[in-house]
Design an enzyme around this catalytic site. Structure first.
Site, PDB file in Angstrom:
ATOM      1  N   HIS A  55       0.834  -1.189   0.000  1.00 47.41           N
ATOM      2  CA  HIS A  55       0.000   0.000   0.000  1.00 47.41           C
ATOM      3  C   HIS A  55       0.879   1.252   0.000  1.00 47.41           C
ATOM      4  O   HIS A  55       2.100   1.181   0.181  1.00 47.41           O
ATOM      5  CB  HIS A  55      -0.923  -0.014   1.211  1.00 47.41           C
ATOM      6  CG  HIS A  55      -2.000  -1.059   1.121  1.00 47.41           C
ATOM      7  ND1 HIS A  55      -3.010  -1.190   2.050  1.00 47.41           N
ATOM      8  CD2 HIS A  55      -2.219  -2.027   0.188  1.00 47.41           C
ATOM      9  CE1 HIS A  55      -3.807  -2.188   1.705  1.00 47.41           C
ATOM     10  NE2 HIS A  55      -3.344  -2.715   0.587  1.00 47.41           N
ATOM     11  N   GLU A  57       1.282   3.658   2.120  1.00 50.53           N
ATOM     12  CA  GLU A  57       2.025   3.929   3.353  1.00 50.53           C
ATOM     13  C   GLU A  57       3.303   3.105   3.430  1.00 50.53           C
ATOM     14  O   GLU A  57       4.334   3.578   3.918  1.00 50.53           O
ATOM     15  CB  GLU A  57       1.151   3.627   4.580  1.00 50.53           C
ATOM     16  CG  GLU A  57      -0.119   4.475   4.666  1.00 50.53           C
ATOM     17  CD  GLU A  57      -1.326   3.795   4.050  1.00 50.53           C
ATOM     18  OE1 GLU A  57      -2.423   3.935   4.606  1.00 50.53           O
ATOM     19  OE2 GLU A  57      -1.160   3.114   3.006  1.00 50.53           O
ATOM     20  N   CYS A  80      -5.439   1.049   6.555  1.00 48.90           N
ATOM     21  CA  CYS A  80      -6.181  -0.179   6.818  1.00 48.90           C
ATOM     22  C   CYS A  80      -5.781  -0.773   8.168  1.00 48.90           C
ATOM     23  O   CYS A  80      -4.659  -0.581   8.649  1.00 48.90           O
ATOM     24  CB  CYS A  80      -5.971  -1.185   5.698  1.00 48.90           C
ATOM     25  SG  CYS A  80      -4.257  -1.686   5.446  1.00 48.90           S
ATOM     26  N   ALA A 159     -21.844   9.285 -27.946  1.00 50.79           N
ATOM     27  CA  ALA A 159     -21.235  10.191 -28.925  1.00 50.79           C
ATOM     28  C   ALA A 159     -22.253  10.512 -30.001  1.00 50.79           C
ATOM     29  O   ALA A 159     -22.985   9.628 -30.454  1.00 50.79           O
ATOM     30  CB  ALA A 159     -19.989   9.556 -29.540  1.00 50.79           C
ATOM     31  N   ALA A 169     -29.400   7.297 -41.208  1.00 46.24           N
ATOM     32  CA  ALA A 169     -30.595   6.457 -41.275  1.00 46.24           C
ATOM     33  C   ALA A 169     -30.264   5.029 -41.679  1.00 46.24           C
ATOM     34  O   ALA A 169     -30.925   4.074 -41.253  1.00 46.24           O
ATOM     35  CB  ALA A 169     -31.610   7.052 -42.249  1.00 46.24           C
ATOM     36  N   SER A 173     -22.034   4.915 -38.945  1.00 43.37           N
ATOM     37  CA  SER A 173     -21.710   5.839 -37.860  1.00 43.37           C
ATOM     38  C   SER A 173     -20.212   6.087 -37.690  1.00 43.37           C
ATOM     39  O   SER A 173     -19.824   6.944 -36.893  1.00 43.37           O
ATOM     40  CB  SER A 173     -22.273   5.306 -36.532  1.00 43.37           C
ATOM     41  OG  SER A 173     -21.673   4.061 -36.211  1.00 43.37           O
ATOM     42  N   THR A 201     -24.717  -4.342 -30.219  1.00 43.59           N
ATOM     43  CA  THR A 201     -23.636  -3.394 -30.482  1.00 43.59           C
ATOM     44  C   THR A 201     -22.363  -4.119 -30.889  1.00 43.59           C
ATOM     45  O   THR A 201     -21.671  -3.716 -31.829  1.00 43.59           O
ATOM     46  CB  THR A 201     -23.378  -2.530 -29.235  1.00 43.59           C
ATOM     47  OG1 THR A 201     -24.521  -1.701 -28.992  1.00 43.59           O
ATOM     48  CG2 THR A 201     -22.154  -1.650 -29.411  1.00 43.59           C
ATOM     49  N   GLY A 299     -25.960   1.217 -27.608  1.00 43.65           N
ATOM     50  CA  GLY A 299     -26.841   2.060 -28.392  1.00 43.65           C
ATOM     51  C   GLY A 299     -27.881   2.781 -27.560  1.00 43.65           C
ATOM     52  O   GLY A 299     -27.874   2.757 -26.324  1.00 43.65           O
TER      53      GLY A 299
END
Length: 369
Positions: A55, A57, A80, A159, A169, A173, A201, A299
């Protein structure tokens, strides 16, 4: 009059900056920084880099050596008090002989939650808590959310063109946003424990949904080594079992969890409208997979479902300087609203240019029922 001096503020600010260095590697552990001073001299500093490793410390105490005796330790999170994969840091500070500990905030982990401070005080160490607490909380939204609510921190990325369209359409994309925005997304992905999306997706875009080193911003590459890059878990909602092994998703590195009602890596019950229960999915990711930070890329349908269920903590929206017309595909799906009082209000936290695009960071105001 504040109990904290200008030097205290300076040292804690340094500890917070150190903690930020771990944001791409520490999950599911929190980002923590520590600075040790003896008089006016910084004798030790460090940050937590990876779960299972020392950690913050410990790194700071190793650097300080004998100079830790009688010193002041500045820590961004309560030391901790329990034995995990590493010994308790509170015990280490006591053995090192520090005289004072200044801490930004207490640890909401029920295994700590004030026990670290109690150990220090029982050993005669002076303890002060609350310096730059809000700055320290910003370091660990996922860790804090999971500890306080047993559910991950959820960021929803979207986005669109300036007129709010995500595709033409005919569904085309790529690419709405520019390369700088796409690199920015890679940096966000790299900080998350999981990326949540849908099989639709993944199939439509043949998306890998991983973090790609070559596409990360240079400032991230300067922070970590390539071999240290941690791939988030790809969590894919696949109720109809549409994913196939030929997809890029399975050809790239990183763990994958397929979520289904039956026969998935994670089986989740359906809601009354025959959809996977998103809240239960998040609960299971936190409880069973120790994921505390979820980045959502999908999406308009999943976006609206997440928003309606009030599961989104933060929106990251990229707006490109383009117009695609009303015959395009919208940013978010139907919300079924009929009164203005029912619209979802947002609190905008940040707006900035990322390359030629605008990035908006906002939080939903979830006060309505």
């Amino acid at each position: 009059m504040s109990q904290f001096s200008a030097t205290d503020h300076q040292m804690m600010s340094l500890a917070i900056d150190l903690a930020k260095k771990g944001r791409f590697t520490t999950a599911p552990n929190p980002n923590v920084g520590c600075v040790i001073t003896l008089g006016d001299e910084i004798v030790g500093h460090g940050y937590h880099k990876k779960a299972g490793e020392p950690h913050a410390e410990v790194h700071a105490m190793r650097m300080a050596g004998d100079k830790a005796k009688g010193a002041t330790a500045y820590v961004t999170l309560e030391p901790c008090s329990h034995y995990g994969r590493t010994p308790p840091c509170a015990e280490g500070l006591i053995k090192a002989g520090v005289a004072k500990v200044v801490c930004a905030m207490s640890d909401p982990n029920p295994q700590v939650a004030g026990r670290g401070f109690a150990m220090l005080e029982e050993a005669g160490i002076e303890v002060h808590v609350g310096l730059l607490e809000q700055d320290a909380r910003v370091l660990n939204p996922g860790f804090l959310k999971k500890m306080e609510t047993q559910r991950p921190f959820v960021q929803l990325k979207m986005a669109a063109s300036l007129d709010g369209q995500t595709a033409l359409a005919n569904g085309k994309s790529q690419w709405i946003t520019g390369p700088e925005a796409r690199k920015d997304v890679q940096a966000y992905r790299a900080q998350a424990g999981a990326i949540l999306s849908t099989s639709k997706t993944v199939i439509d875009d043949n998306a890998s949904l991983n973090v790609r080193w070559d596409e990360l911003p240079s400032q991230v590459q300067e922070t970590i080594e390539q071999e240290e890059l941690r791939q988030p878990t790809r969590v894919i909602l696949d109720r109809h079992h549409q994913l196939t092994e030929e997809l890029k998703l399975f050809q790239s590195t990183g763990p994958i969890i397929r979520v289904a009602n039956q026969g998935g890596d994670l089986d989740i019950s359906l809601t009354s409208d025959e959809q996977l229960d998103l809240a239960k999915t998040l609960d299971a990711l936190a409880a069973e997979h120790q994921i505390n930070h979820v980045w959502v890329e999908a999406g308009a349908t999943l976006a609206s479902s997440m928003m309606q269920a009030q599961l989104v903590d933060e929106l990251i929206v990229y707006l490109a300087p383009k117009l695609m017309g009303a015959d395009g595909r919208g940013l978010i799906g139907a919300l079924g609203l009929e009164e203005m009082q029912d619209v979802i209000d947002l609190n905008i936290k940040d707006i900035r240019m990322v390359g030629k695009d605008i990035r908006i960071v906002a939080t939903p105001q979830l006060t309505k029922n």
